[in-house]
Design a protein around this motif. Sequence first.
Motif, PDB file in Angstrom:
ATOM      1  N   ASN A   1      -0.788  37.605  57.951  1.00 34.35           N
ATOM      2  CA  ASN A   1      -1.668  38.298  56.999  1.00 34.35           C
ATOM      3  C   ASN A   1      -3.133  38.194  57.388  1.00 34.35           C
ATOM      4  OD1 ASN A   1       0.370  39.312  55.338  1.00 34.35           O
ATOM      5  ND2 ASN A   1       0.434  37.439  54.130  1.00 34.35           N
ATOM      6  N   LYS A   2      -3.538  37.043  57.897  1.00 32.18           N
ATOM      7  CA  LYS A   2      -4.942  36.834  58.281  1.00 32.18           C
ATOM      8  C   LYS A   2      -5.321  37.629  59.533  1.00 32.18           C
ATOM      9  CE  LYS A   2      -8.181  33.262  59.723  1.00 32.18           C
ATOM     10  NZ  LYS A   2      -8.329  31.881  60.165  1.00 32.18           N
ATOM     11  N   ASN A   3      -4.367  37.778  60.455  1.00 26.12           N
ATOM     12  CA  ASN A   3      -4.697  38.346  61.767  1.00 26.12           C
ATOM     13  C   ASN A   3      -4.215  39.770  62.002  1.00 26.12           C
ATOM     14  OD1 ASN A   3      -6.002  35.998  63.250  1.00 26.12           O
ATOM     15  ND2 ASN A   3      -4.173  35.073  62.388  1.00 26.12           N
ATOM     16  N   ILE A   4      -3.506  40.343  61.077  1.00 30.35           N
ATOM     17  CA  ILE A   4      -2.906  41.652  61.344  1.00 30.35           C
ATOM     18  C   ILE A   4      -3.951  42.757  61.527  1.00 30.35           C
ATOM     19  CG2 ILE A   4      -2.503  42.370  58.946  1.00 30.35           C
ATOM     20  CD1 ILE A   4       0.398  43.155  60.447  1.00 30.35           C
ATOM     21  N   GLU A   5      -5.008  42.706  60.780  1.00 33.30           N
ATOM     22  CA  GLU A   5      -6.025  43.765  60.886  1.00 33.30           C
ATOM     23  C   GLU A   5      -6.669  43.812  62.265  1.00 33.30           C
ATOM     24  OE1 GLU A   5      -6.795  46.264  58.794  1.00 33.30           O
ATOM     25  OE2 GLU A   5      -5.130  45.528  57.571  1.00 33.30           O
ATOM     26  N   THR A   6      -6.876  42.657  62.881  1.00 33.44           N
ATOM     27  CA  THR A   6      -7.559  42.617  64.183  1.00 33.44           C
ATOM     28  C   THR A   6      -6.589  42.569  65.363  1.00 33.44           C
ATOM     29  OG1 THR A   6      -7.724  40.207  64.047  1.00 33.44           O
ATOM     30  CG2 THR A   6      -9.590  41.498  63.202  1.00 33.44           C
ATOM     31  N   ALA A   7      -5.290  42.569  65.083  1.00 31.21           N
ATOM     32  CA  ALA A   7      -4.296  42.501  66.166  1.00 31.21           C
ATOM     33  C   ALA A   7      -4.344  43.761  67.017  1.00 31.21           C
ATOM     34  CB  ALA A   7      -2.903  42.314  65.582  1.00 31.21           C
ATOM     35  N   ASN A   8      -4.100  43.579  68.299  1.00 28.70           N
ATOM     36  CA  ASN A   8      -4.096  44.690  69.245  1.00 28.70           C
ATOM     37  C   ASN A   8      -2.733  45.388  69.210  1.00 28.70           C
ATOM     38  OD1 ASN A   8      -4.835  46.445  71.265  1.00 28.70           O
ATOM     39  ND2 ASN A   8      -4.521  44.979  72.921  1.00 28.70           N
ATOM     40  N   LEU A   9      -2.455  46.017  68.071  1.00 33.26           N
ATOM     41  CA  LEU A   9      -1.198  46.718  67.840  1.00 33.26           C
ATOM     42  C   LEU A   9      -1.520  48.060  67.199  1.00 33.26           C
ATOM     43  CD1 LEU A   9       0.719  43.739  66.201  1.00 33.26           C
ATOM     44  CD2 LEU A   9       1.128  44.627  68.503  1.00 33.26           C
ATOM     45  N   THR A  10      -0.591  48.992  67.306  1.00 36.90           N
ATOM     46  CA  THR A  10      -0.823  50.279  66.668  1.00 36.90           C
ATOM     47  C   THR A  10      -0.777  50.126  65.147  1.00 36.90           C
ATOM     48  OG1 THR A  10       1.519  50.893  66.579  1.00 36.90           O
ATOM     49  CG2 THR A  10       0.301  51.489  68.598  1.00 36.90           C
ATOM     50  N   ALA A  11      -1.423  51.016  64.464  1.00 31.12           N
ATOM     51  CA  ALA A  11      -1.410  50.995  62.997  1.00 31.12           C
ATOM     52  C   ALA A  11       0.012  51.141  62.478  1.00 31.12           C
ATOM     53  CB  ALA A  11      -2.302  52.108  62.447  1.00 31.12           C
ATOM     54  N   ASP A  12       0.813  51.971  63.152  1.00 27.81           N
ATOM     55  CA  ASP A  12       2.204  52.150  62.728  1.00 27.81           C
ATOM     56  C   ASP A  12       2.996  50.853  62.842  1.00 27.81           C
ATOM     57  OD1 ASP A  12       1.873  54.806  62.077  1.00 27.81           O
ATOM     58  OD2 ASP A  12       2.678  55.559  63.974  1.00 27.81           O
ATOM     59  N   TYR A  13       2.804  50.118  63.921  1.00 31.90           N
ATOM     60  CA  TYR A  13       3.558  48.880  64.080  1.00 31.90           C
ATOM     61  C   TYR A  13       3.089  47.819  63.086  1.00 31.90           C
ATOM     62  CZ  TYR A  13       6.587  45.394  66.033  1.00 31.90           C
ATOM     63  OH  TYR A  13       7.578  44.445  66.174  1.00 31.90           O
ATOM     64  N   LYS A  14       1.817  47.803  62.787  1.00 28.38           N
ATOM     65  CA  LYS A  14       1.319  46.878  61.764  1.00 28.38           C
ATOM     66  C   LYS A  14       2.000  47.170  60.428  1.00 28.38           C
ATOM     67  CE  LYS A  14      -3.199  46.222  63.894  1.00 28.38           C
ATOM     68  NZ  LYS A  14      -4.656  46.430  63.770  1.00 28.38           N
ATOM     69  N   LYS A  15       2.159  48.443  60.099  1.00 29.91           N
ATOM     70  CA  LYS A  15       2.838  48.820  58.853  1.00 29.91           C
ATOM     71  C   LYS A  15       4.297  48.368  58.878  1.00 29.91           C
ATOM     72  CE  LYS A  15       0.003  52.860  57.912  1.00 29.91           C
ATOM     73  NZ  LYS A  15      -0.061  54.324  57.929  1.00 29.91           N
ATOM     74  N   ILE A  16       4.948  48.531  60.020  1.00 28.67           N
ATOM     75  CA  ILE A  16       6.342  48.099  60.162  1.00 28.67           C
ATOM     76  C   ILE A  16       6.444  46.589  59.953  1.00 28.67           C
ATOM     77  CG2 ILE A  16       8.203  47.765  61.860  1.00 28.67           C
ATOM     78  CD1 ILE A  16       7.395  50.568  62.984  1.00 28.67           C
ATOM     79  N   MET A  17       5.525  45.851  60.559  1.00 24.46           N
ATOM     80  CA  MET A  17       5.536  44.401  60.410  1.00 24.46           C
ATOM     81  C   MET A  17       5.406  44.003  58.937  1.00 24.46           C
ATOM     82  SD  MET A  17       3.158  43.355  63.682  1.00 24.46           S
ATOM     83  CE  MET A  17       3.112  41.598  63.358  1.00 24.46           C
ATOM     84  N   LEU A  18       4.423  44.560  58.267  1.00 27.08           N
ATOM     85  CA  LEU A  18       4.205  44.207  56.863  1.00 27.08           C
ATOM     86  C   LEU A  18       5.380  44.633  55.985  1.00 27.08           C
ATOM     87  CD1 LEU A  18       0.404  45.065  56.578  1.00 27.08           C
ATOM     88  CD2 LEU A  18       1.460  42.784  56.655  1.00 27.08           C
ATOM     89  N   PHE A  19       5.938  45.799  56.269  1.00 27.81           N
ATOM     90  CA  PHE A  19       7.105  46.265  55.518  1.00 27.81           C
ATOM     91  C   PHE A  19       8.278  45.310  55.698  1.00 27.81           C
ATOM     92  CE2 PHE A  19      11.168  48.498  55.511  1.00 27.81           C
ATOM     93  CZ  PHE A  19      11.177  49.008  54.213  1.00 27.81           C
ATOM     94  N   ASN A  20       8.544  44.912  56.923  1.00 30.89           N
ATOM     95  CA  ASN A  20       9.672  44.021  57.195  1.00 30.89           C
ATOM     96  C   ASN A  20       9.488  42.648  56.561  1.00 30.89           C
ATOM     97  OD1 ASN A  20      11.386  45.752  58.594  1.00 30.89           O
ATOM     98  ND2 ASN A  20      10.235  45.451  60.477  1.00 30.89           N
ATOM     99  N   ILE A  21       8.293  42.143  56.587  1.00 31.31           N
ATOM    100  CA  ILE A  21       8.039  40.844  55.952  1.00 31.31           C
ATOM    101  C   ILE A  21       8.276  40.956  54.450  1.00 31.31           C
ATOM    102  CG2 ILE A  21       6.242  39.160  55.373  1.00 31.31           C
ATOM    103  CD1 ILE A  21       5.047  39.759  58.191  1.00 31.31           C
TER     104      ILE A  21
END
Length: 131
Positions: free
Chosen positions: A105-125
């Motif tokens: 949660n703390k690092n997802i915004e600055t992670a070097n990942l696509t916005a779509d994959y960030k959404k997938i990560m948060l959805f899965n969690i």
Amino acid sequence: MPEVRADFHAILTEDELMAFIEDMDNVNCEFKLPYLASAIMRQAEFTNWPFRKLNHFKEGREVLEDFIRANPNNIEGRYIRLLCQLNAPSFLNYDNIDEDRAFVNKNIETANLTADYKKIMLFNIKKHTNK
């Protein structure tokens, strides 16, 4: 890595899982290791032998923990470990859930990942947390 991520999340059957594990031999990127480790652990879903289930879990866990020790700030390693922990039986005592959830949660915004994959990560969690 985008293909590894997509293939990992699409695994539904034992055949797909085994194909994923075999395909990892052709991926030349150390960041595949959390996904491979989780796949090794998931083999336990497809065996009825308790000792074999435990061996799959231990083998995958060791690979994943080694990766995280070497890459403590890698968000994907923490994300995959969090998913594994959320799905692992409690008697296995695999619990860094709060630490990993906070890290993601703390690092997802600055992670070097696509916005779509960030959404997938948060959805899965969220999906696995609300089971």
